[in-house]
Write a protein that holds these residues in place. Structure first.
Motif, short mmCIF file in Angstrom:
data_model
loop_
_atom_site.label_atom_id
_atom_site.label_comp_id
_atom_site.label_asym_id
_atom_site.label_seq_id
_atom_site.Cartn_x
_atom_site.Cartn_y
_atom_site.Cartn_z
N PHE A 273 0.81 -1.22 0.00
CA PHE A 273 0.00 0.00 0.00
C PHE A 273 0.85 1.27 0.00
CE2 PHE A 273 -2.85 -3.22 1.52
CZ PHE A 273 -4.12 -2.83 1.13
N ALA A 274 2.16 1.14 0.02
CA ALA A 274 3.03 2.27 0.31
C ALA A 274 3.10 3.32 -0.80
CB ALA A 274 4.43 1.76 0.62
N SER A 275 2.83 2.93 -2.06
CA SER A 275 2.95 3.88 -3.17
C SER A 275 1.97 3.50 -4.29
CB SER A 275 4.38 3.87 -3.74
OG SER A 275 4.66 2.62 -4.35
N PHE A 276 1.80 4.42 -5.21
CA PHE A 276 0.92 4.16 -6.36
C PHE A 276 1.41 2.94 -7.12
CE2 PHE A 276 -0.34 4.65 -10.79
CZ PHE A 276 -1.69 4.93 -10.67
N ARG A 277 2.72 2.87 -7.35
CA ARG A 277 3.27 1.75 -8.11
C ARG A 277 3.06 0.44 -7.36
NH1 ARG A 277 9.51 1.22 -10.39
NH2 ARG A 277 9.25 -0.84 -11.38
N ARG A 279 0.73 -0.29 -5.17
CA ARG A 279 -0.69 -0.66 -5.20
C ARG A 279 -1.08 -1.21 -6.56
NH1 ARG A 279 -0.78 4.20 -2.25
NH2 ARG A 279 -1.44 5.38 -4.10
N SER A 280 -0.51 -0.63 -7.62
CA SER A 280 -0.80 -1.13 -8.97
C SER A 280 -0.30 -2.55 -9.17
CB SER A 280 -0.17 -0.20 -10.02
OG SER A 280 -0.71 1.10 -9.94
N GLN A 281 0.85 -2.85 -8.59
CA GLN A 281 1.44 -4.18 -8.74
C GLN A 281 0.75 -5.23 -7.88
OE1 GLN A 281 5.51 -3.10 -7.81
NE2 GLN A 281 6.10 -3.07 -9.98
N ASN A 282 0.01 -4.79 -6.88
CA ASN A 282 -0.67 -5.70 -5.96
C ASN A 282 -2.17 -5.41 -5.91
OD1 ASN A 282 1.74 -7.14 -4.43
ND2 ASN A 282 2.28 -4.96 -4.60
N VAL A 283 -2.72 -5.12 -7.07
CA VAL A 283 -4.08 -4.57 -7.11
C VAL A 283 -5.11 -5.55 -6.55
CG1 VAL A 283 -4.51 -5.30 -9.50
CG2 VAL A 283 -5.71 -3.30 -8.56
N ASP A 284 -4.98 -6.83 -6.79
CA ASP A 284 -5.97 -7.78 -6.27
C ASP A 284 -5.97 -7.76 -4.73
OD1 ASP A 284 -6.77 -8.55 -8.77
OD2 ASP A 284 -5.61 -10.40 -8.83
N GLY A 288 -9.02 -6.31 -2.54
CA GLY A 288 -9.61 -7.26 -1.61
C GLY A 288 -9.69 -6.70 -0.21
N GLU A 289 -8.65 -6.00 0.22
CA GLU A 289 -8.66 -5.38 1.55
C GLU A 289 -9.70 -4.28 1.62
OE1 GLU A 289 -7.62 -4.77 5.51
OE2 GLU A 289 -7.22 -6.43 4.14
N LEU A 290 -9.81 -3.49 0.57
CA LEU A 290 -10.86 -2.45 0.53
C LEU A 290 -12.24 -3.09 0.64
CD1 LEU A 290 -9.67 0.10 -2.19
CD2 LEU A 290 -10.05 0.55 0.23
N LEU A 295 -17.36 -3.38 4.10
CA LEU A 295 -18.44 -4.12 4.74
C LEU A 295 -18.79 -3.58 6.13
CD1 LEU A 295 -17.45 -7.80 3.83
CD2 LEU A 295 -19.53 -6.61 3.10
N THR A 296 -17.96 -2.69 6.66
CA THR A 296 -18.13 -2.27 8.05
C THR A 296 -19.08 -1.11 8.25
OG1 THR A 296 -16.21 -0.77 7.92
CG2 THR A 296 -15.79 -3.08 8.57
#
Length: 398
Positions: A273-277, A279-284, A288-290, A295-296
């Motif tokens: 989650f640390a940077s735009f890049r 987050r793009s590389q770990n988008v799933d 999924g965390e979002l 749900l809360t």
């Protein structure tokens, strides 16, 4: 009214793609004359409707036009069409060019009657390729342009599907509007008419692949193509405690604001989650965390929180709730009007606004052939000619 006021367009299109394009031109003020075969536009028969021949899809793609019903398979019908085209600015068709040639209405034939005319074809495939004479429909082009494969790649079940909208028809229709307007500008500068082809397949491939060329942009390829964020199976409206919400936490500022609002600033220490890049590389993983976080709270709570945090969000409308959207209500997007034969109908205004030449809805979609005699009189046909055309079955309608 409208920026195209004074432009005369012969509209030989039917179904969705062509009529949607010519309706845009009509909304801009062009005088669009819809030329229908004796059976009428096919979409007239698609329910629901109050009266047969006036289906909802037809009504929503043919306003601001006049209708004339001609049998173009008879030589006399062809001659009528050429007389109408003699003082027209544009002729638009969406059958295959080979069919226009069989009718004796090729570009060569029409431009001989009017050298200044813009002869615009909106059809399946570019004419230099092996698909030139193939028929094309929205579903075929969606699949052929890669959209169905992308849906399968992005979905949990991996099943290819079509977008539940005539997306190819409408995207290519809008491309045709731009091409026709650009060609009108060129003619004003040069005085020259010309033929312009707008192929569905090539247009939609460009539309889809602009997002998804990815590593295929380079030679040799860096990957197999595809924009990871759009292809994530987690990219969808977020389920809330009582419904759904559409939100896009995108740039670094939005992530900081969002995580502060939900008390989860520590998540920025996670390398994913640390940077735009990152987050793009770990988008799933990120999406999924979002999904878990959303749900809360309830939809209303999320919309309030996201607005306060300046994170882009929208309610997830259905086909009924969108009618009451406050933005659309304030801009008078949906309007109730009285159709001369269909009663009260809901129409959508053109969203583009001009300060000096505003578009307007001057007339609602016409009954089949309702304006035939008027159109012919304005093109110089006398009463005897019109009577003879009707008696010979060339001119028909209501």
């Amino acid at each position: 009214m409208g920026p195209l006021a004074g432009i005369k367009i012969i509209d030989m299109t039917s179904v969705v793609m062509g009529p949607y394009a010519t309706q845009q031109l009509a909304d801009m003020g062009a005088d669009v004359i819809k030329v229908e075969a004796p059976v009428g536009d096919l979409t007239r028969q698609i329910p629901p409707f109050v009266n047969p021949g006036m289906g909802a899809i037809y009504l929503n793609a043919n306003r601001n036009k006049r209708s004339i019903c001609l049998d173009l398979k008879q030589p006399a019908g062809r001659e009528v069409l050429l007389r109408l085209a003699a003082d027209a600015d544009v002729l638009v068709y969406n059958v295959r060019p080979q069919a226009m040639a069989r009718l004796g209405l090729s570009y060569e034939a029409v431009s001989a009657a009017n050298p200044r005319i813009i002869y615009a074809g909106v059809f399946g495939f570019g004419q230099a390729g092996p698909y030139a004479a193939k028929p094309a429909y929205d579903d075929l082009i969606q699949g052929g342009a890669g959209m169905s494969a992308l849906i399968a790649r992005a979905s949990v079940d991996g099943v290819p599907r079509y977008v539940p909208s005539a997306m190819a028809d409408r995207v290519v229709g809008l491309a045709a509007v731009g091409a026709i307007c650009a060609t009108l500008v060129n003619r004003e500068r040069t005085g020259q008419g010309q033929r312009v082809d707008v192929p569905m397949f090539e247009t939609m491939v460009g539309f889809v692949m602009s997002d998804h060329m990815g590593g295929l942009t380079f030679e040799p390829p860096l990957d197999k193509g595809g924009y990871a964020r759009q292809l994530s199976s987690e990219r969808r409206p977020y389920r809330t405690a009582d419904g759904h919400v559409c939100a896009l936490v995108y740039n670094d500022k939005q992530w900081s604001s969002f995580l502060a609002a939900v008390g989860m600033e520590d998540l920025l220490r996670d390398p994913c989650f640390a940077s735009f890049r990152a987050r793009s590389q770990n988008v799933d993983h990120v999406y999924g965390e979002l999904a878990r976080i959303f749900l809360t709270r309830t939809t209303a709570q999320w919309l309030e929180l996201l607005e306060q945090a300046d994170v882009p969000c929208m309610p997830m409308h259905d086909l009924e709730s969108i009618l009451d959207d406050p933005q659309l209500t304030a801009t008078d997007f949906f309007q109730l009007m009285e159709h001369p034969t269909e009663g009260t109908v809901r129409v959508m205004r053109m969203p583009t606004e001009w300060s000096a030449t505003p578009a307007e809805i001057g007339r609602l979609a016409p009954a089949k052939g309702a304006d035939g005699e008027e159109v012919l009189r304005q093109s110089g046909f006398d009463a005897d000619e019109i009577a003879r055309l009707k008696a010979d079955g060339i001119l028909s309608g209501v």
